[in-house]
Design an enzyme around this catalytic site. Sequence first.
Site, PDB file in Angstrom:
ATOM      1  N   LYS A  13      40.645  -2.342  -2.746  1.00  0.00           N
ATOM      2  CA  LYS A  13      40.883  -1.652  -4.195  1.00  0.00           C
ATOM      3  C   LYS A  13      42.040  -2.186  -4.582  1.00  0.00           C
ATOM      4  O   LYS A  13      42.042  -2.601  -5.623  1.00  0.00           O
ATOM      5  CB  LYS A  13      41.011  -0.661  -3.757  1.00  0.00           C
ATOM      6  CG  LYS A  13      39.292  -0.120  -3.350  1.00  0.00           C
ATOM      7  CD  LYS A  13      39.950   1.390  -2.871  1.00  0.00           C
ATOM      8  CE  LYS A  13      40.829   2.394  -1.783  1.00  0.00           C
ATOM      9  NZ  LYS A  13      40.042   1.884  -0.533  1.00  0.00           N
ATOM     10  N   ARG A  87      40.720  11.531  -3.511  1.00  0.00           N
ATOM     11  CA  ARG A  87      40.515  11.295  -2.089  1.00  0.00           C
ATOM     12  C   ARG A  87      39.215  12.177  -1.477  1.00  0.00           C
ATOM     13  O   ARG A  87      39.207  12.602  -0.516  1.00  0.00           O
ATOM     14  CB  ARG A  87      41.739  11.011  -1.148  1.00  0.00           C
ATOM     15  CG  ARG A  87      41.267   9.570  -0.678  1.00  0.00           C
ATOM     16  CD  ARG A  87      42.369   9.027   0.310  1.00  0.00           C
ATOM     17  NE  ARG A  87      42.420   8.001   0.974  1.00  0.00           N
ATOM     18  CZ  ARG A  87      43.111   7.038   0.873  1.00  0.00           C
ATOM     19  NH1 ARG A  87      43.481   6.948  -0.412  1.00  0.00           N
ATOM     20  NH2 ARG A  87      42.953   6.176   1.792  1.00  0.00           N
ATOM     21  N   ARG A 126      43.318  -8.521   9.542  1.00  0.00           N
ATOM     22  CA  ARG A 126      44.721  -8.998   8.520  1.00  0.00           C
ATOM     23  C   ARG A 126      45.449  -8.146   9.893  1.00  0.00           C
ATOM     24  O   ARG A 126      47.173  -8.745   9.586  1.00  0.00           O
ATOM     25  CB  ARG A 126      44.414  -6.925   8.087  1.00  0.00           C
ATOM     26  CG  ARG A 126      46.593  -6.519   6.948  1.00  0.00           C
ATOM     27  CD  ARG A 126      45.099  -6.052   5.480  1.00  0.00           C
ATOM     28  NE  ARG A 126      45.668  -4.320   6.165  1.00  0.00           N
ATOM     29  CZ  ARG A 126      44.843  -3.600   4.689  1.00  0.00           C
ATOM     30  NH1 ARG A 126      44.023  -3.939   3.995  1.00  0.00           N
ATOM     31  NH2 ARG A 126      44.403  -2.389   5.506  1.00  0.00           N
ATOM     32  N   ARG A 134      50.616  -3.044   8.520  1.00  0.00           N
ATOM     33  CA  ARG A 134      51.244  -1.796   8.509  1.00  0.00           C
ATOM     34  C   ARG A 134      50.768  -1.068   9.765  1.00  0.00           C
ATOM     35  O   ARG A 134      49.337  -1.125  11.009  1.00  0.00           O
ATOM     36  CB  ARG A 134      50.172  -1.027   7.294  1.00  0.00           C
ATOM     37  CG  ARG A 134      50.642  -1.651   6.594  1.00  0.00           C
ATOM     38  CD  ARG A 134      49.196  -0.765   5.035  1.00  0.00           C
ATOM     39  NE  ARG A 134      48.139  -0.235   4.754  1.00  0.00           N
ATOM     40  CZ  ARG A 134      47.326   0.653   4.483  1.00  0.00           C
ATOM     41  NH1 ARG A 134      47.229  -0.793   2.954  1.00  0.00           N
ATOM     42  NH2 ARG A 134      46.958   1.741   4.550  1.00  0.00           N
ATOM     43  N   ARG A 145      40.377   6.974   9.526  1.00  0.00           N
ATOM     44  CA  ARG A 145      40.008   6.494   7.737  1.00  0.00           C
ATOM     45  C   ARG A 145      39.027   6.666   7.558  1.00  0.00           C
ATOM     46  O   ARG A 145      38.665   7.566   6.579  1.00  0.00           O
ATOM     47  CB  ARG A 145      41.304   5.480   7.874  1.00  0.00           C
ATOM     48  CG  ARG A 145      42.657   5.496   7.393  1.00  0.00           C
ATOM     49  CD  ARG A 145      43.905   4.523   8.017  1.00  0.00           C
ATOM     50  NE  ARG A 145      43.309   3.657   6.627  1.00  0.00           N
ATOM     51  CZ  ARG A 145      44.027   2.122   6.759  1.00  0.00           C
ATOM     52  NH1 ARG A 145      43.985   1.959   8.663  1.00  0.00           N
ATOM     53  NH2 ARG A 145      43.286   1.362   6.115  1.00  0.00           N
TER      54      ARG A 145
HETATM   55  P1  ADP Z   1      44.023   2.425   3.355  1.00  0.00           P
HETATM   56  O1  ADP Z   1      42.869   2.992   1.477  1.00  0.00           O
HETATM   57  O2  ADP Z   1      43.560   1.272   3.312  1.00  0.00           O
HETATM   58  O3  ADP Z   1      43.150   3.022   3.640  1.00  0.00           O
HETATM   59  P2  ADP Z   1      46.352   3.847   1.519  1.00  0.00           P
HETATM   60  O4  ADP Z   1      47.344   2.743   1.032  1.00  0.00           O
HETATM   61  O5  ADP Z   1      45.602   4.064  -0.099  1.00  0.00           O
HETATM   62  O6  ADP Z   1      45.001   2.461   2.463  1.00  0.00           O
HETATM   63  O7  ADP Z   1      46.165   4.339   2.264  1.00  0.00           O
HETATM   64  C1  ADP Z   1      46.897   5.311   3.533  1.00  0.00           C
HETATM   65  C2  ADP Z   1      47.590   6.548   3.976  1.00  0.00           C
HETATM   66  O8  ADP Z   1      48.086   7.591   2.930  1.00  0.00           O
HETATM   67  C3  ADP Z   1      46.373   7.347   4.247  1.00  0.00           C
HETATM   68  O9  ADP Z   1      45.123   6.846   5.133  1.00  0.00           O
HETATM   69  C4  ADP Z   1      46.689   8.259   3.440  1.00  0.00           C
HETATM   70  O10 ADP Z   1      47.406   8.564   4.736  1.00  0.00           O
HETATM   71  C5  ADP Z   1      47.695   8.283   2.462  1.00  0.00           C
HETATM   72  N1  ADP Z   1      47.707   8.915   1.270  1.00  0.00           N
HETATM   73  C6  ADP Z   1      46.527   8.123   0.003  1.00  0.00           C
HETATM   74  N2  ADP Z   1      46.574   8.188  -0.732  1.00  0.00           N
HETATM   75  C7  ADP Z   1      46.015   9.520  -0.726  1.00  0.00           C
HETATM   76  C8  ADP Z   1      45.840  10.866  -1.406  1.00  0.00           C
HETATM   77  N3  ADP Z   1      44.881  10.642  -2.352  1.00  0.00           N
HETATM   78  N4  ADP Z   1      45.031  11.582  -1.208  1.00  0.00           N
HETATM   79  C9  ADP Z   1      46.132  11.593   0.295  1.00  0.00           C
HETATM   80  N5  ADP Z   1      46.569  11.109   1.543  1.00  0.00           N
HETATM   81  C10 ADP Z   1      46.737   9.949   1.070  1.00  0.00           C
END
Ligand code: ADP
Length: 195
Positions: A13, A87, A126, A134, A145
């Site tokens: 994404k 989400r 990664r 990360r 996740r």
């Molecule tokens: P990825 O899609 O690779 O899991 P992101 O960078 O989108 O990584 O998100 C990393 C973490 O940030 C998630 O696992 C969650 O803990 C938090 N997070 C990100 N966006 C949201 C959201 N919209 N609602 C709740 N938690 C979020």
Amino acid sequence: MIIILFGPPGAGKGTQAERLVERYNLKQLSTGDMLREAINRGSELGKRAKSIMDRGELVSDEIILSMISEKLIDTEGSGFIFDGFPRNLQQAKALDEILNKLELKLDIVIEIIVKDEVLISRIENRVRESKNARSDDNAEVLKNRLNVYHQSTEMIKPYYLEKGKLVKIDGMRGIEEVSRDIEGHLSKIRKKLDP
Ligand code: ADP
């Protein structure tokens, strides 16, 4: 133009969002990036979010929605790409309310489909390359996740399907091919917006 890029962790994404930002002069709203910035700044919000993120759980809707609302006020540019948001169903419904109030309209939700096995090996790479290492990129947290994705995040699909907004893209191909597919969908929308 208002776009949601939707898909599991590691689907690409972020990569695709960056390309669209350049091509269409859109603003990328990545809730994950916003949270990581808050952590790096050492803010109170960042401290609260860090342990939740490191477990692969979702940060509270309250935090996420206030971050998003703040960013949407600035409507310079040609629109927004949401990446990693919404989400869960509550966030999707709240986004509709926020957009309504601002008299903005969601155009499209693009689902980037990638199988779990492929995601796991991408994230393993990664980690190995440790370019973008990360603290939540490890096998155990990734598994969580993915669980959270299948249990909560995927629930928003029927919601957008019913609204006729959801399109699906095969994300298991090269970056260029995925990009081309996405742009194909977007050019149809742009024609509708500005024939
Ligand atoms: P990825 O899609 O690779 O899991 P992101 O960078 O989108 O990584 O998100 C990393 C973490 O940030 C998630 O696992 C969650 O803990 C938090 N997070 C990100 N966006 C949201 C959201 N919209 N609602 C709740 N938690 C979020």
